[in-house]
Enzyme design. Structure first.
Site: not given
Ligand SMILES: O=P(O)(O)OC[C@H]1O[C@H](OP(=O)(O)OP(=O)(O)O)[C@H](O)[C@@H]1O
Ligand SMILES: Nc1ncnc2[nH]cnc12
Length: 189
Positions: A76, A113
């Site tokens: 991204r 995460e």
């Protein structure tokens, strides 16, 4: 979602731009798996004026600071980093997932995460006197940026700062980055 406060350079126009950026971010609960609230930046690119707001805030921060290299992390950051590099007159260096870059690469493993991963960089891309910023869309645990800093420093660059659109403050990712500062536009939990 709170709007990131900054230091003395922070003006009314910056607040308006940051508010437009925050409004263009969509949160998808439960993506890509239960327990994760996914912060989606793609809405920023659906409105050219908001894309310009984001690029402008980053470029204004780094213009005149001697930045010679803008690194961006797959995938991204690739939406933002090459445009920032072009505006700063700096080179863009992609940090990619394993086995995507040809030639001689160095790599760093990291955990994040919801999984572990690895990033790679072509070693010929960096020169010893480079002053680098590392761009990403989001800092969560800080594992990705920490690995990116290690790659750039192993190659001899000075990492001036990391620059992200979003910070997930609860995860305290900045604590993982040692002395390297992080500049963010939008803070959330
Ligand atoms: O601070 P961290 O806990 O390391 O997490 C942040 C990273 O996670 C996301 O990328 P992801 O690895 O999901 O890759 P993608 O952009 O290819 O989806 C995001 O774009 C950051 O690069
Ligand atoms: N909550 C989140 N949203 C988007 N990208 C992420 N990368 C790690 N955590 C994320």
């Amino acid at each position: 979602m709170a709007i990131a406060g900054d230091d003395s350079n922070h003006g009314v126009d910056d607040d308006a731009r940051i508010a437009r950026i925050a409004a263009a971010i969509t949160v998808f609960p439960g993506f890509p798996k239960p327990g994760i609230s996914f912060q989606d930046v793609t809405g920023i690119f659906h409105k050219p004026e908001v894309f310009r707001d984001a690029i402008g805030l980053f470029v204004e921060r780094y213009k005149g600071k001697g930045v010679t290299l803008v690194a961006g992390i797959e995938a991204r950051a690739f939406f933002f980093a090459p445009t920032i590099a072009l505006e700063l007159g700096a080179k863009f260096v992609p940090l990619r997932k394993p086995r995507k870059l040809p030639g001689e690469v160095i790599s760093e493993e990291y955990s994040l995460e919801y999984r572990t991963d690895k990033i790679e960089m072509q070693i010929g891309a960096v020169e010893p006197n480079d002053r680098a910023i590392i761009v990403d869309d989001l800092i969560a645990t800080g594992g990705t940026l920490s690995a990116a800093i290690k790659l750039l420093e192993r190659a001899g660059a000075e990492v001036v700062e990391c620059a992200c659109v979003i910070e997930l403050q609860e995860l305290k990712g900045r604590a993982k980055l040692g002395k390297t500062p992080v500049f963010v536009l939008v803070e959330t939990n």
